[in-house]
Design an enzyme around this catalytic site. Structure first.
Site, PDB file in Angstrom:
ATOM      1  N   CYS A   9       2.507   6.295   1.690  1.00 50.15           N
ATOM      2  CA  CYS A   9       3.340   6.699   2.831  1.00 50.15           C
ATOM      3  C   CYS A   9       4.804   6.599   2.397  1.00 50.15           C
ATOM      4  O   CYS A   9       5.087   6.653   1.203  1.00 50.15           O
ATOM      5  CB  CYS A   9       3.032   5.869   4.072  1.00 50.15           C
ATOM      6  SG  CYS A   9       3.373   4.098   3.899  1.00 50.15           S
ATOM      7  N   ASN A  12       5.526   2.053   2.595  1.00 51.83           N
ATOM      8  CA  ASN A  12       4.438   1.139   2.185  1.00 51.83           C
ATOM      9  C   ASN A  12       4.473  -0.163   2.976  1.00 51.83           C
ATOM     10  O   ASN A  12       4.123  -1.233   2.462  1.00 51.83           O
ATOM     11  CB  ASN A  12       4.475   0.870   0.668  1.00 51.83           C
ATOM     12  CG  ASN A  12       3.227   0.183   0.110  1.00 51.83           C
ATOM     13  OD1 ASN A  12       3.308  -0.554  -0.871  1.00 51.83           O
ATOM     14  ND2 ASN A  12       2.074   0.396   0.701  1.00 51.83           N
ATOM     15  N   CYS A  14       3.767   0.264   6.748  1.00 49.48           N
ATOM     16  CA  CYS A  14       3.012   0.537   7.988  1.00 49.48           C
ATOM     17  C   CYS A  14       1.696   1.272   7.705  1.00 49.48           C
ATOM     18  O   CYS A  14       0.616   0.685   7.762  1.00 49.48           O
ATOM     19  CB  CYS A  14       3.848   1.358   8.968  1.00 49.48           C
ATOM     20  SG  CYS A  14       5.354   0.527   9.543  1.00 49.48           S
ATOM     21  N   ARG A  15       1.784   2.566   7.399  1.00 47.14           N
ATOM     22  CA  ARG A  15       0.563   3.368   7.323  1.00 47.14           C
ATOM     23  C   ARG A  15      -0.276   3.128   6.070  1.00 47.14           C
ATOM     24  O   ARG A  15      -1.497   2.949   6.181  1.00 47.14           O
ATOM     25  CB  ARG A  15       0.921   4.862   7.424  1.00 47.14           C
ATOM     26  CG  ARG A  15       1.450   5.259   8.779  1.00 47.14           C
ATOM     27  CD  ARG A  15       2.119   6.608   8.728  1.00 47.14           C
ATOM     28  NE  ARG A  15       3.345   6.559   7.939  1.00 47.14           N
ATOM     29  CZ  ARG A  15       4.090   7.601   7.618  1.00 47.14           C
ATOM     30  NH1 ARG A  15       3.700   8.819   8.006  1.00 47.14           N
ATOM     31  NH2 ARG A  15       5.199   7.457   6.924  1.00 47.14           N
ATOM     32  N   SER A  16       0.366   3.162   4.887  1.00 46.25           N
ATOM     33  CA  SER A  16      -0.472   3.031   3.681  1.00 46.25           C
ATOM     34  C   SER A  16      -1.061   1.626   3.505  1.00 46.25           C
ATOM     35  O   SER A  16      -2.210   1.516   3.052  1.00 46.25           O
ATOM     36  CB  SER A  16       0.239   3.528   2.420  1.00 46.25           C
ATOM     37  OG  SER A  16       1.387   2.793   2.134  1.00 46.25           O
ATOM     38  N   ASP A 126       4.196   8.757  11.543  1.00 51.31           N
ATOM     39  CA  ASP A 126       4.999   7.578  11.231  1.00 51.31           C
ATOM     40  C   ASP A 126       5.204   6.742  12.505  1.00 51.31           C
ATOM     41  O   ASP A 126       5.797   7.213  13.472  1.00 51.31           O
ATOM     42  CB  ASP A 126       6.352   8.064  10.691  1.00 51.31           C
ATOM     43  CG  ASP A 126       7.248   6.930  10.247  1.00 51.31           C
ATOM     44  OD1 ASP A 126       6.916   5.761  10.515  1.00 51.31           O
ATOM     45  OD2 ASP A 126       8.292   7.222   9.637  1.00 51.31           O
TER      46      ASP A 126
HETATM   47  P1  4NP Z   1       5.475   3.727   6.604  1.00 52.38           P
HETATM   48  O1  4NP Z   1       6.523   3.556   7.809  1.00 52.38           O
HETATM   49  O2  4NP Z   1       5.958   4.892   5.782  1.00 52.38           O
HETATM   50  O3  4NP Z   1       4.201   4.019   7.317  1.00 52.38           O
HETATM   51  O4  4NP Z   1       5.465   2.421   5.843  1.00 52.38           O
HETATM   52  C1  4NP Z   1       7.902   3.488   7.612  1.00 52.38           C
HETATM   53  C2  4NP Z   1       8.475   2.346   7.149  1.00 52.38           C
HETATM   54  C3  4NP Z   1       9.844   2.271   7.006  1.00 52.38           C
HETATM   55  C4  4NP Z   1      10.632   3.361   7.342  1.00 52.38           C
HETATM   56  C5  4NP Z   1      10.047   4.529   7.812  1.00 52.38           C
HETATM   57  C6  4NP Z   1       8.672   4.587   7.935  1.00 52.38           C
HETATM   58  N1  4NP Z   1      12.037   3.284   7.229  1.00 52.38           N
HETATM   59  O5  4NP Z   1      12.714   4.256   7.610  1.00 52.38           O
HETATM   60  O6  4NP Z   1      12.541   2.278   6.751  1.00 52.38           O
END
Ligand code: 4NP
Length: 164
Positions: A9, A12, A14-16, A126
């Site tokens: 993602c 790294n 939340c989703r992954s 996201d």
């Molecule tokens: P992820 O979520 O890609 O599922 O881990 C996010 C984590 C951090 C951010 C965006 C999405 N950020 O903008 O910092």
């Protein structure tokens, strides 16, 4: 020889990591721990070394998944040699991965939601700027796609479950 699966993602956190823990749990409960190796990474570098987002960990814990040992890392060139399946959470992650793709990559790079059944979503949205419902929705989609992915790997690679 194991089948090596990398979930990707943006951050790294939340989703992954959610996909990592959910798929690892499924692999273990169905007896394929020796046959499938699971990891996750982010295309971005902001959260390197950090544990998953506490909202992701809390939502996952309610369904029996432990994200807390995981630490964020960024996708690196060696991942394209080490992994057979590189599965992106959304189209932007997929574009970012394609930009890094070496010509000799012999694996499969696509959206993780390709393996989901019975839903229209093609991406795991996201949840970072969302609320608890968004993290729950991530879990719903990830659990769905994880089942489809493991079913596919078992058939495609002739995996045999270990008796426990
Ligand atoms: P992820 O979520 O890609 O599922 O881990 C996010 C984590 C951090 C951010 C965006 C999405 N950020 O903008 O910092």
């Amino acid at each position: 020889m194991s089948v090596n699966v990398l979930f990707v993602c943006l951050g790294n956190i939340c989703r992954s990591p959610t996909a990592h823990a959910v798929f690892q749990h499924l692999v273990e409960t169905r007896g394929f721990s020796d046959a499938v190796r699971v990891d996750s990474a982010g295309t971005g570098d902001w959260h390197i070394g950090l544990p998953p987002d506490t909202r992701a960990s809390a939502s996952a814990a309610l369904r029996g998944y432990d994200l807390t040992p995981l630490r964020a890392r960024q996708v690196e060139p060696g991942d394209f040699r080490a992994f057979d399946y590189i599965l992106a959470m959304d189209a932007q992650n997929l574009r970012n991965l394609r930009a890094l793709l070496p010509a000799d990559f012999g694996g499969e790079l696509r959206l993780f939601m390709h393996y989901a059944t019975g839903v229209d979503e093609r991406e795991v949205p996201d949840p970072y700027y969302g609320g608890e419902n968004d993290f729950d929705r991530v879990l719903d989609l990830v659990e769905n796609a994880a089942q489809g992915l493991l079913d596919t790997l078992v058939v495609r690679h002739g995996l045999r479950a270990q008796s426990r």
